[in-house]
Design an enzyme around this catalytic site. Structure first.
Site, PDB file in Angstrom:
ATOM      1  N   LYS A 154       5.248 -33.893 -62.086  1.00 41.54           N
ATOM      2  CA  LYS A 154       5.203 -34.685 -63.329  1.00 41.54           C
ATOM      3  C   LYS A 154       3.788 -34.753 -63.921  1.00 41.54           C
ATOM      4  CE  LYS A 154       7.360 -38.033 -61.088  1.00 41.54           C
ATOM      5  NZ  LYS A 154       7.907 -37.289 -59.943  1.00 41.54           N
ATOM      6  N   ILE A 155       2.800 -35.085 -63.074  1.00 38.43           N
ATOM      7  CA  ILE A 155       1.433 -35.239 -63.592  1.00 38.43           C
ATOM      8  C   ILE A 155       0.834 -33.866 -63.912  1.00 38.43           C
ATOM      9  CG2 ILE A 155      -0.905 -36.046 -63.039  1.00 38.43           C
ATOM     10  CD1 ILE A 155       0.435 -38.265 -61.319  1.00 38.43           C
ATOM     11  N   CYS A 205      -1.087 -32.348 -56.366  1.00 35.78           N
ATOM     12  CA  CYS A 205       0.004 -32.346 -55.379  1.00 35.78           C
ATOM     13  C   CYS A 205      -0.175 -33.539 -54.439  1.00 35.78           C
ATOM     14  CB  CYS A 205       0.062 -31.030 -54.623  1.00 35.78           C
ATOM     15  SG  CYS A 205      -1.456 -30.597 -53.839  1.00 35.78           S
ATOM     16  N   PRO A 206       0.890 -33.947 -53.764  1.00 41.18           N
ATOM     17  CA  PRO A 206       0.772 -35.111 -52.877  1.00 41.18           C
ATOM     18  C   PRO A 206      -0.033 -34.778 -51.622  1.00 41.18           C
ATOM     19  CG  PRO A 206       3.004 -34.208 -52.791  1.00 41.18           C
ATOM     20  CD  PRO A 206       2.252 -33.376 -53.765  1.00 41.18           C
ATOM     21  N   THR A 232      -7.583 -35.869 -59.000  1.00 44.99           N
ATOM     22  CA  THR A 232      -7.101 -37.216 -59.340  1.00 44.99           C
ATOM     23  C   THR A 232      -5.893 -37.548 -58.476  1.00 44.99           C
ATOM     24  OG1 THR A 232      -5.708 -36.304 -61.087  1.00 44.99           O
ATOM     25  CG2 THR A 232      -7.864 -37.157 -61.763  1.00 44.99           C
ATOM     26  N   ARG A 234      -5.204 -37.286 -54.317  1.00 42.90           N
ATOM     27  CA  ARG A 234      -5.550 -38.090 -53.143  1.00 42.90           C
ATOM     28  C   ARG A 234      -6.820 -37.503 -52.544  1.00 42.90           C
ATOM     29  NH1 ARG A 234      -2.818 -41.416 -54.899  1.00 42.90           N
ATOM     30  NH2 ARG A 234      -1.037 -42.527 -54.038  1.00 42.90           N
ATOM     31  N   GLU A 263     -11.903 -43.816 -49.463  1.00 43.64           N
ATOM     32  CA  GLU A 263     -12.009 -44.816 -50.540  1.00 43.64           C
ATOM     33  C   GLU A 263     -11.541 -46.213 -50.125  1.00 43.64           C
ATOM     34  OE1 GLU A 263      -9.292 -42.932 -53.441  1.00 43.64           O
ATOM     35  OE2 GLU A 263      -7.995 -44.685 -53.226  1.00 43.64           O
ATOM     36  N   HIS A 295     -10.416 -44.602 -58.577  1.00 42.52           N
ATOM     37  CA  HIS A 295      -8.950 -44.611 -58.561  1.00 42.52           C
ATOM     38  C   HIS A 295      -8.363 -45.433 -59.718  1.00 42.52           C
ATOM     39  CE1 HIS A 295      -5.636 -43.461 -55.579  1.00 42.52           C
ATOM     40  NE2 HIS A 295      -5.118 -43.580 -56.787  1.00 42.52           N
TER      41      HIS A 295
HETATM   42  P1  NAD Z   1       5.394 -35.059 -58.281  1.00 42.44           P
HETATM   43  O1  NAD Z   1       6.189 -35.264 -57.040  1.00 42.44           O
HETATM   44  O2  NAD Z   1       6.087 -35.115 -59.598  1.00 42.44           O
HETATM   45  O3  NAD Z   1       4.621 -33.649 -58.203  1.00 42.44           O
HETATM   46  C1  NAD Z   1       3.980 -33.198 -57.046  1.00 42.44           C
HETATM   47  C2  NAD Z   1       4.101 -31.685 -57.011  1.00 42.44           C
HETATM   48  O4  NAD Z   1       3.381 -31.212 -55.885  1.00 42.44           O
HETATM   49  C3  NAD Z   1       5.542 -31.202 -56.873  1.00 42.44           C
HETATM   50  O5  NAD Z   1       5.834 -30.236 -57.874  1.00 42.44           O
HETATM   51  C4  NAD Z   1       5.578 -30.597 -55.481  1.00 42.44           C
HETATM   52  O6  NAD Z   1       6.476 -29.498 -55.369  1.00 42.44           O
HETATM   53  C5  NAD Z   1       4.134 -30.161 -55.335  1.00 42.44           C
HETATM   54  N1  NAD Z   1       3.795 -29.885 -53.951  1.00 42.44           N
HETATM   55  C6  NAD Z   1       4.296 -30.439 -52.813  1.00 42.44           C
HETATM   56  N2  NAD Z   1       3.755 -29.872 -51.727  1.00 42.44           N
HETATM   57  C7  NAD Z   1       2.889 -28.942 -52.178  1.00 42.44           C
HETATM   58  C8  NAD Z   1       2.029 -28.014 -51.542  1.00 42.44           C
HETATM   59  N3  NAD Z   1       1.961 -27.922 -50.206  1.00 42.44           N
HETATM   60  N4  NAD Z   1       1.298 -27.193 -52.330  1.00 42.44           N
HETATM   61  C9  NAD Z   1       1.361 -27.271 -53.679  1.00 42.44           C
HETATM   62  N5  NAD Z   1       2.162 -28.120 -54.341  1.00 42.44           N
HETATM   63  C10 NAD Z   1       2.914 -28.942 -53.604  1.00 42.44           C
HETATM   64  O7  NAD Z   1       4.217 -36.113 -58.208  1.00 42.44           O
HETATM   65  P2  NAD Z   1       3.300 -36.626 -59.418  1.00 42.44           P
HETATM   66  O8  NAD Z   1       3.901 -37.859 -60.004  1.00 42.44           O
HETATM   67  O9  NAD Z   1       2.967 -35.483 -60.294  1.00 42.44           O
HETATM   68  O10 NAD Z   1       2.010 -37.126 -58.613  1.00 42.44           O
HETATM   69  C11 NAD Z   1       1.177 -36.196 -57.947  1.00 42.44           C
HETATM   70  C12 NAD Z   1       0.180 -36.946 -57.099  1.00 42.44           C
HETATM   71  O11 NAD Z   1      -0.727 -37.663 -57.947  1.00 42.44           O
HETATM   72  C13 NAD Z   1       0.772 -38.061 -56.205  1.00 42.44           C
HETATM   73  O12 NAD Z   1       1.263 -37.534 -54.993  1.00 42.44           O
HETATM   74  C14 NAD Z   1      -0.393 -38.968 -55.984  1.00 42.44           C
HETATM   75  O13 NAD Z   1      -1.071 -38.564 -54.815  1.00 42.44           O
HETATM   76  C15 NAD Z   1      -1.295 -38.727 -57.197  1.00 42.44           C
HETATM   77  N6  NAD Z   1      -1.420 -39.907 -58.063  1.00 42.44           N
HETATM   78  C16 NAD Z   1      -2.657 -40.365 -58.364  1.00 42.44           C
HETATM   79  C17 NAD Z   1      -2.803 -41.475 -59.189  1.00 42.44           C
HETATM   80  C18 NAD Z   1      -4.156 -42.009 -59.600  1.00 42.44           C
HETATM   81  O14 NAD Z   1      -4.239 -43.152 -60.065  1.00 42.44           O
HETATM   82  N7  NAD Z   1      -5.235 -41.255 -59.469  1.00 42.44           N
HETATM   83  C19 NAD Z   1      -1.666 -42.112 -59.684  1.00 42.44           C
HETATM   84  C20 NAD Z   1      -0.413 -41.592 -59.375  1.00 42.44           C
HETATM   85  C21 NAD Z   1      -0.291 -40.485 -58.555  1.00 42.44           C
END
Ligand code: NAD
Length: 331
Positions: A154-155, A205-206, A232, A234, A263, A295
């Protein structure tokens, strides 16, 4: 239901109370992080509401379970700080907020790109100091750059859309290909190839065992010299010490981060009167081509409202015995 809200700030209180008006849960706000030492505060609460730096490890989970807690309501998308196996063994339900505003985080990542490229942090301070010289502020056109998006969920997709608007070439790396990203013209490549080709690499990615330290001394060898690295997602996706070495050698040309692997002990607090003991963090932020934010990617009014509303709805689902669509299932 009685809910102990940990790591709570004024804004959490404001938005959670507003969202709770029609649900009527008894929310009690605690400022400390949830750790084995503070777990005792949750005694008598069926639900615990936690955030990204709360420590939901085996010790804490066993402590709060023995005091009667049955629900962990994360007010975040990520849940890497929850030991899901132990939670399942203890019969605890874990819920989260899978999507609250991908735009908030993606826009913040783009903010870091612009800030680093045009050195806006230096420009702002210079002009306030009546220094109108441009030396040292030279940037580059983002139009025409190759942008590598690691994690195109999504992001990552929102980030790619914005960079597409700038006129960038898009590369992606993910375990699944996102059809909307393919429609934008994104080309999926292997991770190391992405690092070799991209002028700007952004991590979305997570944090999983498979992504922990994906930016490390070996992978950094493949990075295009002088590339910009943005995290942005983890902190522990990045081996910070390796990035410091790569900044010193010129391999990493710019580093922007909204997250840091250690952090939990520093972010979200005002430590301006304290001597920070984390030498790695202090060294990292001493470089002129590094921008760190604490963050705040998620921190828009829209996102906080959505987080509060979904969190309260998740708690209500649990309280009323309904299946919660946002339940996290241990693999
Ligand atoms: P999401 O689940 O929509 O997207 C994550 C993507 O990562 C997926 O497409 C998944 O297939 C991919 N992925 C999983 N394992 C992988 C790997 N080994 N290699 C490459 N890609 C891989 O999640 P999202 O909503 O887009 O959020 C992504 C991350 O952003 C979250 O996991 C979180 O850590 C981080 N986040 C940060 C903040 C902030 O305030 N900075 C806020 C929200 C989320």
């Amino acid at each position: 239901m009685k809910v102990a809200v940990f790591s709570s700030k004024g804004y959490d209180r404001q938005f959670l109370q507003a969202a709770n008006k029609e649900h009527g849960h008894e929310l009690v706000f605690f400022e400390p992080r949830l750790t084995p030492d503070t777990a005792v505060l949750a005694a008598g609460f069926r639900a615990v509401c936690a955030f990204i730096n709360d420590q939901l490890d085996e010790k804490t989970l066993r402590a709060i379970a023995s005091q009667g807690t049955k629900l962990i309501a994360m007010r975040s998308a990520g849940f890497n700080n929850v030991n899901l196996g132990v939670a399942a063994e203890l019969g605890m339900t874990v819920v989260r907020v899978p999507a609250y505003s991908p735009y908030a985080v993606a826009e913040h990542a783009v903010g870091l790109v612009l800030m680093l490229n045009r050195k806006l942090y230096r420009a702002y301070n210079r002009v306030r100091d009546d220094n109108f010289a441009l030396d040292g502020l030279l940037g580059f056109d983002i139009h025409g750059c190759t942008v590598g998006v690691v994690g195109t969920g999504k992001i990552g997709q929102c980030f790619a859309q914005i960079m597409n608007g700038f006129g960038c070439n898009l590369l992606g790396y993910d375990v699944y290909q996102n059809p909307d990203c393919l429609k934008m013209g994104m080309k999926y490549v292997e991770f190391l190839e992405l690092l070799a080709q991209a002028d700007i690499v952004s991590l979305h990615c997570p944090l999983l065992p498979s992504t922990h330290y994906m930016i490390n001394p070996d992978s950094l060898q493949h990075l295009k010299k002088g590339a910009m690295l943005i995290n942005t997602s983890r902190g522990a996706l990045v081996d910070t010490r390796a990035v410091i070495e790569a900044i010193k050698s010129g391999k990493v040309g710019y580093f922007g981060a909204d997250v840091y692997e250690e952090e939990a002990d520093i972010f979200f607090e005002d430590l301006s009167d304290t001597i920070i003991q984390d030498d790695t963090f202090q060294l990292l932020q001493s470089f002129p081509n590094v921008v760190i934010t604490a963050h705040q990617g998620f921190f828009t009014r829209n996102a906080i409202e959505n987080i509060a509303e979904t969190t309260i709805a998740n708690i209500t689902d649990f309280a009323q015995g309904r299946v919660c669509p946002n339940q996290v299932i241990s693999q």
